[in-house]
Design an enzyme around this catalytic site. Sequence first.
Site, PDB file in Angstrom:
ATOM      1  N   ARG A 277      -0.606  -2.935  -6.646  1.00 15.06           N
ATOM      2  CA  ARG A 277      -0.863  -3.885  -5.551  1.00 15.06           C
ATOM      3  C   ARG A 277      -1.870  -5.082  -5.925  1.00 15.06           C
ATOM      4  NH1 ARG A 277      -0.898  -5.019   0.148  1.00 15.06           N
ATOM      5  NH2 ARG A 277      -2.777  -5.576   1.059  1.00 15.06           N
TER       6      ARG A 277
ATOM      7  N   HIS B  52      -2.491   1.691  -6.073  1.00 14.62           N
ATOM      8  CA  HIS B  52      -2.916   0.472  -5.444  1.00 14.62           C
ATOM      9  C   HIS B  52      -3.243  -0.471  -6.578  1.00 14.62           C
ATOM     10  CE1 HIS B  52      -4.474  -0.980  -1.521  1.00 14.62           C
ATOM     11  NE2 HIS B  52      -5.552  -1.711  -2.307  1.00 14.62           N
TER      12      HIS B  52
ATOM     13  N   LYS C 184      -1.896  -1.855   8.027  1.00 18.07           N
ATOM     14  CA  LYS C 184      -3.287  -1.796   8.593  1.00 18.07           C
ATOM     15  C   LYS C 184      -3.404  -2.122   9.784  1.00 18.07           C
ATOM     16  CE  LYS C 184      -6.370  -1.141   4.789  1.00 18.07           C
ATOM     17  NZ  LYS C 184      -7.704  -1.641   4.166  1.00 18.07           N
TER      18      LYS C 184
ATOM     19  N   ARG D 181       0.704  -1.136   0.086  1.00 17.89           N
ATOM     20  CA  ARG D 181      -0.135   0.059  -0.087  1.00 17.89           C
ATOM     21  C   ARG D 181       0.704   1.373   0.031  1.00 17.89           C
ATOM     22  NH1 ARG D 181      -1.874  -3.634   4.272  1.00 17.89           N
ATOM     23  NH2 ARG D 181      -3.748  -4.274   3.779  1.00 17.89           N
TER      24      ARG D 181
ATOM     25  N   HIS E  98      -2.718  -9.506   4.669  1.00 16.23           N
ATOM     26  CA  HIS E  98      -4.099  -9.518   4.541  1.00 16.23           C
ATOM     27  C   HIS E  98      -4.344 -10.451   6.209  1.00 16.23           C
ATOM     28  CE1 HIS E  98      -5.340  -9.036   0.221  1.00 16.23           C
ATOM     29  NE2 HIS E  98      -5.161  -7.679   0.920  1.00 16.23           N
TER      30      HIS E  98
ATOM     31  N   TYR F 278      -8.749 -12.294  -5.683  1.00 13.70           N
ATOM     32  CA  TYR F 278      -7.726 -12.361  -6.864  1.00 13.70           C
ATOM     33  C   TYR F 278      -7.766 -13.416  -7.413  1.00 13.70           C
ATOM     34  CZ  TYR F 278      -6.149  -7.991  -4.596  1.00 13.70           C
ATOM     35  OH  TYR F 278      -6.047  -6.660  -3.699  1.00 13.70           O
TER      36      TYR F 278
END
Length: 319
Positions: A252, A249, A178, A154, A275, A284
């Site tokens: 990514r 992004h 995050k 990110r 994640h 994905y």
Amino acid sequence: MPIDSITQPHRESLDRYLSQLQHGRGLSHHTIRNYRSDISHFLAWLEHHDRQLTDLNRADYRQYLADLQADGVAEASVRRRASTIRSFTRHLNRTDELTRDPLVLAATPKATSHLPTVLSQRDVDALISAPDTSTPAGVRDRAILEILYGAGLRVSELVGMRATDHDADYHAIRVLGKGDKQRMALLGKSAWHWLQRYLRDARPLLLSEKSQDWLWLNRFGGPLSARAVQLSVRRFAQRAGLPGDVHPHLLRHSFATHMLDGGADVRVVQELLGHASVSTTQIYTHVSDAARRDTIEHALDGVADLLRERRSRDEDDAR
């Protein structure tokens, strides 16, 4: 509808909730600011309609969401606000500020399924090759593009890096994701090469008294901003002749899809992306099935092997 002021009781309830989120769960200031904005807007809406939290019911909640949609608020933003409001009322019930949770059976609007857009390998190569690497800024920009794609970062993770956030033994970089979760992101051969070239040949020429220990520096020697990276990616995409809106992004998304197209296990990609849930990564797999891409090449070369090697070393250290 006024949203800039709410009554004292509502403000106090909100402040207590945000304090619990910040200190109890360690959420970032950015996330706390979003929570405050979303809940304040809802509380102001209640007051505008002569309602109090103690009077709240599912009909009020549904009407609020309907008003947001009528005002043209984006679908994703409506879902986020709905989730935030339900978390807030659940907290108030747990802390006995509400005798019951009026939204315990309320539903969050379902998302329309949108598959992320990705670039082809050829387009990625054209974008990464766009900077003029005869200058320090060009070397920096090439390294940034290589790492955004080659590690699936990110943009916030990239610009938050410090000068020491790299590990030569693992060909890895340390990033803060995050929820302030730290992880080691692995770099393929090309991304590692350009990072080392930036550190050796470009960053020393950009250093100034403003630099401190930030890794990525602007032309004045200060830390590079996320906005500057976004504008650079757009500029280089235009230079490379790429159509549409190209943003960090998107690299990514492309990294994840190309890794899966190259045969990487979804759990491996989950770990590389940072994640928390594999379900987030699995979207994905649908992109990969829907539109096969070119074979992965230089930017991802060796990443899966590095991950297996890192796991093996970790297991040896634990013995």
